[in-house]
Design an enzyme around this catalytic site. Structure first.
Site, short mmCIF file in Angstrom:
data_model
loop_
_atom_site.label_atom_id
_atom_site.label_comp_id
_atom_site.label_asym_id
_atom_site.label_seq_id
_atom_site.Cartn_x
_atom_site.Cartn_y
_atom_site.Cartn_z
N GLY B 17 0.82 -1.21 0.00
CA GLY B 17 0.00 0.00 0.00
C GLY B 17 0.86 1.25 0.00
O GLY B 17 0.60 2.21 -0.75
N ASP B 75 8.54 6.61 8.80
CA ASP B 75 8.06 6.08 10.08
C ASP B 75 6.93 6.99 10.53
O ASP B 75 6.94 8.19 10.23
CB ASP B 75 9.17 6.04 11.12
CG ASP B 75 8.77 5.18 12.33
OD1 ASP B 75 8.06 4.18 12.15
OD2 ASP B 75 9.19 5.51 13.46
N HIS B 185 -1.13 12.32 7.05
CA HIS B 185 0.23 12.68 7.45
C HIS B 185 1.25 12.09 6.47
O HIS B 185 2.21 12.75 6.11
CB HIS B 185 0.48 12.23 8.88
CG HIS B 185 0.05 10.82 9.19
ND1 HIS B 185 -1.19 10.32 8.86
CD2 HIS B 185 0.70 9.79 9.78
CE1 HIS B 185 -1.29 9.06 9.24
NE2 HIS B 185 -0.16 8.71 9.79
N ARG B 186 1.00 10.86 6.00
CA ARG B 186 1.97 10.26 5.08
C ARG B 186 1.95 10.97 3.73
O ARG B 186 3.00 11.23 3.14
CB ARG B 186 1.71 8.76 4.91
CG ARG B 186 2.73 8.09 3.96
CD ARG B 186 2.68 6.57 3.98
NE ARG B 186 3.01 6.09 5.30
CZ ARG B 186 2.14 5.58 6.17
NH1 ARG B 186 0.87 5.45 5.85
NH2 ARG B 186 2.55 5.20 7.36
#
Lengths: 204, 204
Positions: B17, B75, B185-186
């Site tokens: 993903g 992360d 956020h990613r």
């Protein structure tokens, strides 16, 4: 790059040392770098964010709105693992609003007496935030080290005399200014932001 | 830009993903994007850093060294203010190594019962790190919200059902996938890294 005057970028700090460092690092970009004083802007931004990222973004956004220009701001501090990341965003006012650097260092060393002997790891972190075209971009720099048992060195400021760099065998306050600038958390974050700005200029 | 084959960039994740999302966001850059499987690389990087930045940098550096190529890793996790930033870097394994998402949410909700009623602020944070030419650059994205009092919604994964977005009046698990990708956020961190990569390519 388009013809005409280069776009302006507001360096959102009233600290002359930071302004100078930013101008050095970003000076080769096709940008007109301006300080708040040149625009007659003075803001009191309440830095009540829980993170460096948030405070830097708060400042960058506030200055960008006031000036109607892209703006760049930073926030930084010391994170001590044995103290769950404190003083962190409170680094500058850790011993109260009026207290000096020596008070802050004393308070931190006193707190470390209750910490496990083996756990003295800490890091200086700096986040640079850029408000540009409705977005806020952040870059960061860190320097890993340990909290020394006593003060050493007379250079730098703040927590530098108790921040020990195992790889160099010295505290941050024992480094020459150029040495400190090259490896500092603020220098690292600013150099990464220079690259990001290059990308934004190339993307236009 | 030089002639010839575009430089390669290793996307250092085995999560399909994430690979897909990164390829979407970075796909227009003059880079050949490769995954670890294409290079026959599999690393077990111990993510024992105290911060997202450190863990993302650890991974990016390890993959870059193994592949001899620039590498990009991330992360991320949830920081809850009333819990001094926990689960933070422990987000993925907060209820133990084998535990599922529902266990993690239950543990967090139970811990929040001891927190002040008014202090439920939290944020999802993601740091993307790029190991490139001996340097590590990081960008980050955050989404601010609150820990809900109970689960709502069936989308997303992890802590999404208890992460409430006051501005939208919904939890992260109640967003459509495209909505979540746009503001996640990613996604934010990856889009900032796209800009930084543009800058590195322009700087060559």
């Amino acid at each position: 790059m388009r013809n005409g005057a280069p776009p302006s970028l507001l360096l959102a700090t009233e600290n002359q040392g930071k302004l100078r460092e930013m101008r050095q690092i970003l000076g080769d970009l096709p940008l007109r770098l301006v300080g708040p004083a040149e625009l007659g802007i003075h803001l009191d931004v309440v830095e009540d964010g829980a993170t460096f990222e948030k405070n830097a973004a708060l400042k960058a956004r506030a200055y960008a709105e006031a000036a109607g220009l892209p703006a760049l701001a930073d926030d930084s501090g010391l994170e001590v693992d044995a103290l769950d990341g404190r003083p962190g965003v409170l680094s500058a006012r850790y011993a109260g609003e009026g207290a000096g650097d020596a008070d802050k260092r004393r308070k931190l060393l006193a707190e470390m007496e209750a910490a496990p002997e083996s756990k003295r790891s800490a890091r200086f972190r700096c986040v640079v935030a850029l408000a540009w075209g409705g977005h806020v971009y952040t870059t960061e720099g860190t320097v890993e080290g340990e909290i020394a048992r006593e003060e050493r060195g007379s250079g730098g400021f703040g927590y530098d005399p108790i921040f020990y760099l195992p790889s160099l065998g010295r505290t941050m306050a024992e480094l020459a200014p150029e040495e400190k600038n090259t490896m500092s958390h603020r220098g690292q974050a600013a150099r990464a932001m220079r690259i990001l700005l290059l990308g934004l200029l190339a993307d236009q």
